[in-house]
Design a protein around this motif. Sequence first.
Motif, PDB file in Angstrom:
ATOM      1  N   TYR A 217     -12.965 -12.282  -6.975  1.00 50.20           N
ATOM      2  CA  TYR A 217     -12.683 -10.776  -6.811  1.00 50.20           C
ATOM      3  C   TYR A 217     -13.393 -10.144  -8.059  1.00 50.20           C
ATOM      4  O   TYR A 217     -13.820 -10.516  -8.955  1.00 50.20           O
ATOM      5  N   ASN A 225      -7.191  -0.878 -10.880  1.00 49.35           N
ATOM      6  CA  ASN A 225      -6.362  -0.707 -10.008  1.00 49.35           C
ATOM      7  C   ASN A 225      -4.969  -0.964 -10.497  1.00 49.35           C
ATOM      8  O   ASN A 225      -3.849  -0.422 -10.203  1.00 49.35           O
ATOM      9  N   TRP A 271      -2.645 -13.570  -6.544  1.00 48.08           N
ATOM     10  CA  TRP A 271      -4.063 -13.752  -5.508  1.00 48.08           C
ATOM     11  C   TRP A 271      -4.558 -14.961  -5.260  1.00 48.08           C
ATOM     12  O   TRP A 271      -4.952 -15.180  -4.083  1.00 48.08           O
ATOM     13  N   GLU A 281      -8.662  -8.470   2.422  1.00 50.46           N
ATOM     14  CA  GLU A 281      -7.176  -8.771   1.977  1.00 50.46           C
ATOM     15  C   GLU A 281      -6.547  -8.021   0.842  1.00 50.46           C
ATOM     16  O   GLU A 281      -5.450  -8.255   0.648  1.00 50.46           O
ATOM     17  N   PHE A 282      -7.468  -7.372  -0.071  1.00 51.80           N
ATOM     18  CA  PHE A 282      -6.877  -6.903  -1.185  1.00 51.80           C
ATOM     19  C   PHE A 282      -5.702  -6.149  -1.146  1.00 51.80           C
ATOM     20  O   PHE A 282      -4.880  -6.125  -1.771  1.00 51.80           O
ATOM     21  N   SER A 283      -5.989  -4.943  -0.418  1.00 52.66           N
ATOM     22  CA  SER A 283      -4.877  -4.126  -0.098  1.00 52.66           C
ATOM     23  C   SER A 283      -3.534  -4.573   0.332  1.00 52.66           C
ATOM     24  O   SER A 283      -2.352  -4.014  -0.262  1.00 52.66           O
ATOM     25  N   ILE A 284      -3.365  -5.654   1.165  1.00 53.60           N
ATOM     26  CA  ILE A 284      -2.291  -6.107   1.439  1.00 53.60           C
ATOM     27  C   ILE A 284      -1.661  -7.056   0.411  1.00 53.60           C
ATOM     28  O   ILE A 284      -0.422  -6.809   0.429  1.00 53.60           O
ATOM     29  N   PHE A 286      -2.290  -6.543  -2.652  1.00 54.36           N
ATOM     30  CA  PHE A 286      -2.033  -5.786  -3.869  1.00 54.36           C
ATOM     31  C   PHE A 286      -0.363  -5.013  -3.688  1.00 54.36           C
ATOM     32  O   PHE A 286       0.160  -4.797  -4.470  1.00 54.36           O
ATOM     33  N   LYS A 287      -0.372  -4.687  -2.406  1.00 55.18           N
ATOM     34  CA  LYS A 287       0.754  -4.014  -1.893  1.00 55.18           C
ATOM     35  C   LYS A 287       2.095  -4.836  -2.154  1.00 55.18           C
ATOM     36  O   LYS A 287       3.077  -4.293  -2.555  1.00 55.18           O
ATOM     37  N   GLU A 290       3.099  -5.495  -5.731  1.00 54.63           N
ATOM     38  CA  GLU A 290       3.557  -4.104  -6.211  1.00 54.63           C
ATOM     39  C   GLU A 290       4.977  -4.106  -5.757  1.00 54.63           C
ATOM     40  O   GLU A 290       5.988  -3.593  -6.571  1.00 54.63           O
TER      41      GLU A 290
END
Length: 313
Positions: A217, A225, A271, A281-284, A286-287, A290
């Motif tokens: 990544y 981010n 990750w 798939e980063f946003s999934i 990452f959420k 969080e």
Amino acid sequence: MVFFNLWSVLQWYLRPFIKWFLRKTTRLCELQRICYGDKPGAERSRNVEKSLMLSRTRDVKQVVSYLDNTVLERSFVPRNFPEILNPSVAIILRAKKINPKLHELFIVSFRRCLAQIWSYRLLLEEVEEMRKTHYDSSLPEHEEKLLKLWSLLVPNEDLESRVTKQWQYIGFQGDDPKTDFRGMGLLGLENLLFFASEYPQASSHVLSHSHHPKYGYTYAVVGINLTSMAYYLLKDGSAKTYMFNARQYLPNMNLFHKFYCYLFYEFDKMWIESKPENMMEFSIIFKKFENAIRNELADPASVFRINIEVDTI
């Protein structure tokens, strides 16, 4: 939602009666009950803050306003604590009719809570100011920080020029890193630099993961981010759990940077463990990360630290 609002209104009106009843039965004011009954750290300081913010006592409101002003003036720093906190505590003692000779432990505990609460508010101001400071390539001090980041992460290779594709090796999107700092300003660079300088083995370990042939990544962009995540956790108060439970320290910029380092290291672990097919798939992930952090922070007993073993990897 309507029921919740009605209950909130009802609590507001019943609060004075409940406090009066508990004071009569326990012979302690709300602040004393918190400082004597709650665990030191996030639980105690959060409840003290809530009590002070909800207080209708004029003297208490004036103390809160005074402490807020010291934050705005940037004077709420440890060297000024005697002249700021001592009179503030004395006013609260008088307003709440607390005998200082009988409640020395309360004074120590309450003073610590005030130091934590308003140090956190000062940190918010400082972080916001740094976030709003744009990276300026015409300023030598900004350029020096950026070049230092490269030398820390890639010590055995010199940059061919200031603008070069080499920056992509440490995860910037283009040939000039300054464009990636637009959202978080200088705060993003300071976070990356702190991680690389204070945790060299850990940051090198994470950077190596970012070059994984399948799960790689963009290290710097992901780091920025995570700066955004740390910033919003600080801003909405979620980070109080981390800050208030760091018992040897008061909330300050150094502690915020350490919080960021913890997030970076833990996100990297999630990750790699998630084995993503690609960066789509980063946003999934990452959420998901969080949400996991927010759940941990919701527990006032949570303590966050980077595993010491990381420095031996």
